[in-house]
Enzyme design. Structure first.
Site, PDB file in Angstrom:
ATOM      1  N   SER A  76       0.488  -1.109   0.407  1.00 18.99           N
ATOM      2  CA  SER A  76       0.482  -0.333   0.367  1.00 18.99           C
ATOM      3  C   SER A  76       0.700   1.487   0.150  1.00 18.99           C
ATOM      4  O   SER A  76       1.990   1.723   0.459  1.00 18.99           O
ATOM      5  CB  SER A  76      -1.116   0.434   1.083  1.00 18.99           C
ATOM      6  OG  SER A  76      -2.682  -1.207   1.006  1.00 18.99           O
ATOM      7  N   LYS A 130       0.247   6.315   8.103  1.00 24.67           N
ATOM      8  CA  LYS A 130       0.736   6.040   6.696  1.00 24.67           C
ATOM      9  C   LYS A 130      -0.207   5.819   5.620  1.00 24.67           C
ATOM     10  O   LYS A 130       0.348   6.789   5.102  1.00 24.67           O
ATOM     11  CB  LYS A 130       1.604   4.110   7.098  1.00 24.67           C
ATOM     12  CG  LYS A 130       2.329   4.320   5.874  1.00 24.67           C
ATOM     13  CD  LYS A 130       2.590   3.069   5.044  1.00 24.67           C
ATOM     14  CE  LYS A 130       1.592   2.741   4.097  1.00 24.67           C
ATOM     15  NZ  LYS A 130       1.436   1.099   3.802  1.00 24.67           N
ATOM     16  N   LYS A 157      -7.628   2.280  -2.785  1.00 23.39           N
ATOM     17  CA  LYS A 157      -6.726   2.002  -1.046  1.00 23.39           C
ATOM     18  C   LYS A 157      -6.771   3.350   0.113  1.00 23.39           C
ATOM     19  O   LYS A 157      -7.377   3.148   0.461  1.00 23.39           O
ATOM     20  CB  LYS A 157      -5.614   1.500  -1.219  1.00 23.39           C
ATOM     21  CG  LYS A 157      -4.835   0.592  -0.012  1.00 23.39           C
ATOM     22  CD  LYS A 157      -5.836  -0.665   1.088  1.00 23.39           C
ATOM     23  CE  LYS A 157      -5.284  -0.545   2.023  1.00 23.39           C
ATOM     24  NZ  LYS A 157      -3.609  -0.820   2.448  1.00 23.39           N
TER      25      LYS A 157
END
Lengths: 294, 294
Positions: free
Chosen positions: B95, B238, B170
């Protein structure tokens, strides 16, 4: 047993009509003539004032725009307090500040009358169908006396806790809905500006942890640019103002709710306060200089 | 056909093991010895470097912590670029920032290699079960060559758009999840401080427009004060950092995402970055000086 009904607006009018149809004997009052006339034709007695309604009824339902209106109708000149007596119940179905619900309960208790707050969600269509979600705050024994009546108007009737709990629950609901709309708006604006089809993103994520009733209810409308209400931004502003007033009074800071309320205020500046709250995404479209369509 | 697998961490290790079990011939590389040894025992060939893996494999899967690691593994010394050749495919399942995905695709295209970004959601349990949700960005003809492989690791595999679209999707997912958790947190903190049982509020609103997968997944844990991960706050930080970097680069301001990221940073200051992201409510509990339990 006669039921009083004060406030025959977009929501109150169909709710009162449903009580008439169910065979309840109604006494109604509103400052506007048209809905009063319609209820009279449906068989309701017309009261001369809120006081008058309170004198003639055992249970008095109020459905009003906001906290100041409820306070005025209960405690103002020719108000409920002047006409009510011991053993009667006021059922306030308006969406107002829970601290005002508690204040009304205290005022009415002094003359031996009971108070229940029973705000609703579902909007005009569910008011017409008699399938509103009704969130109730009050004593269980008082709730039991009005439950059958509420079930005429509601698809679900839930006693949450003491007086004020109905409106606190409604505020919690409105906070979540507003922020979930903002969440969808930020995500889909980012995706669209990044060049990805927002409809494809929607389909890819709706089955996972990002899934929500808001996502499924609003994305199809957002993709069409359809912001017809539904639930108007100006009403959501009212609810979030009550949430913030409550938060400040009890000491529970809600900073993101404050931000989403300011976003709604920005849309009001541009004349979009009558749009559906799904139209919140237009704020982000303005910021990013795009339209999220698919 | 040999499959390379670089990055055998919490997610990569079980994903690679599932490919082994399905009969694929694997070449693996990781800087940690333990998972490499485990994969070797399961039948995988051990590569000496990312370059080595790229030389020996037709399709090279990477599963790394974040954008800089992917850039280093692809373009750094002894990296994939030094070993890859025309017709091979890099499938990055990390990701990362979608702009870095696009950058990698450009770099690899210069030597005739293809690139697909295919980030996952579902966490370690779904990595073990081979039921991850995989969001893919890339050319349809490249996607078709890796689809069977991805379906070993995923319960759903969705091609969303061009390179970068997987990671953009995502990020959209993670924005919605973070803000939906904040929404539940603000609502339930307000209700609890107002003296209303948060479990009763949850039951009253979950069937309406406030309903969400986050509400149903996180409220039972919040009511128990159970913030064991699940998905750690530090990982959500993150993802939101990548969302904000992307938003700034492409010009799509996402102010509430920025706020919820700062809330997560505040929890990190208090050593809570290893908690589940549902533990976000602890920020509001600190502000309001209560605990939301039921």
């Amino acid at each position: 047993m006669r039921i009083g009904f004060i406030g025959l607006g977009i929501m109150g009018r169909p709710m009162a009509l449903n009580l008439c149809k169910a065979g309840y004997e109604l006494v109604v009052f509103d400052i506007n003539e048209a809905p009063v006339k319609e209820l009279a034709e449906a068989g309701a007695v017309v009261g001369a004032s809120s006081k008058d309604v309170a004198q003639m009824s055992e249970i008095i339902i109020t459905m009003l725009p906001n906290s100041p209106h409820v306070r005025e109708v209960v405690t103002g000149k020719d108000g409920i307090l002047e006409g009510i007596s011991s053993g009667k119940i006021v059922v306030d179905m308006s969406s107002i500040a829970p601290l005002v619900s508690q204040e009304m309960a205290v005022v009415l208790a002094k003359v031996g009358a009971d108070f229940i707050d029973a705000p609703v969600s579902g909007g005009e269509p569910k008011a017409i169908d008699g399938t509103l979600a009704i969130m109730v705050g009050g004593k269980p024994e008082v709730f039991n006396r009005v439950k059958d009546l509420l079930e005429i108007m509601g698809g679900s009737v839930t006693l949450v806790g003491e007086v004020g709990s109905g409106n606190t629950t409604k505020l919690a609901n409105q906070i979540i809905v507003a922020l979930n709309i903002a969440a969808v708006s930020e995500a889909m604006t980012l995706a669209t500006k990044a060049g990805v089809d927002p409809g494809a993103v929607y389909q890819a994520i709706r089955g996972g942890l990002a899934g929500s009733t808001v996502l499924d209810a609003k994305m199809p409308l957002i993709l069409k640019g359809d912001f017809k209400p539904g639930f108007r931004i100006e009403l959501h502003i009212k609810d979030l103002m009550n949430a913030l007033d409550t938060a400040h009074a009890i000491g529970a800071p809600i900073p993101l709710t404050s931000s989403v309320m300011e976003i709604m205020q920005a849309l009001k500046v541009r004349g979009k306060e009558k749009d559906d709250h799904g139209g919140l995404i237009q704020f982000y479209e303005l910021l990013a200089d795009i339209e999220v369509r698919g």
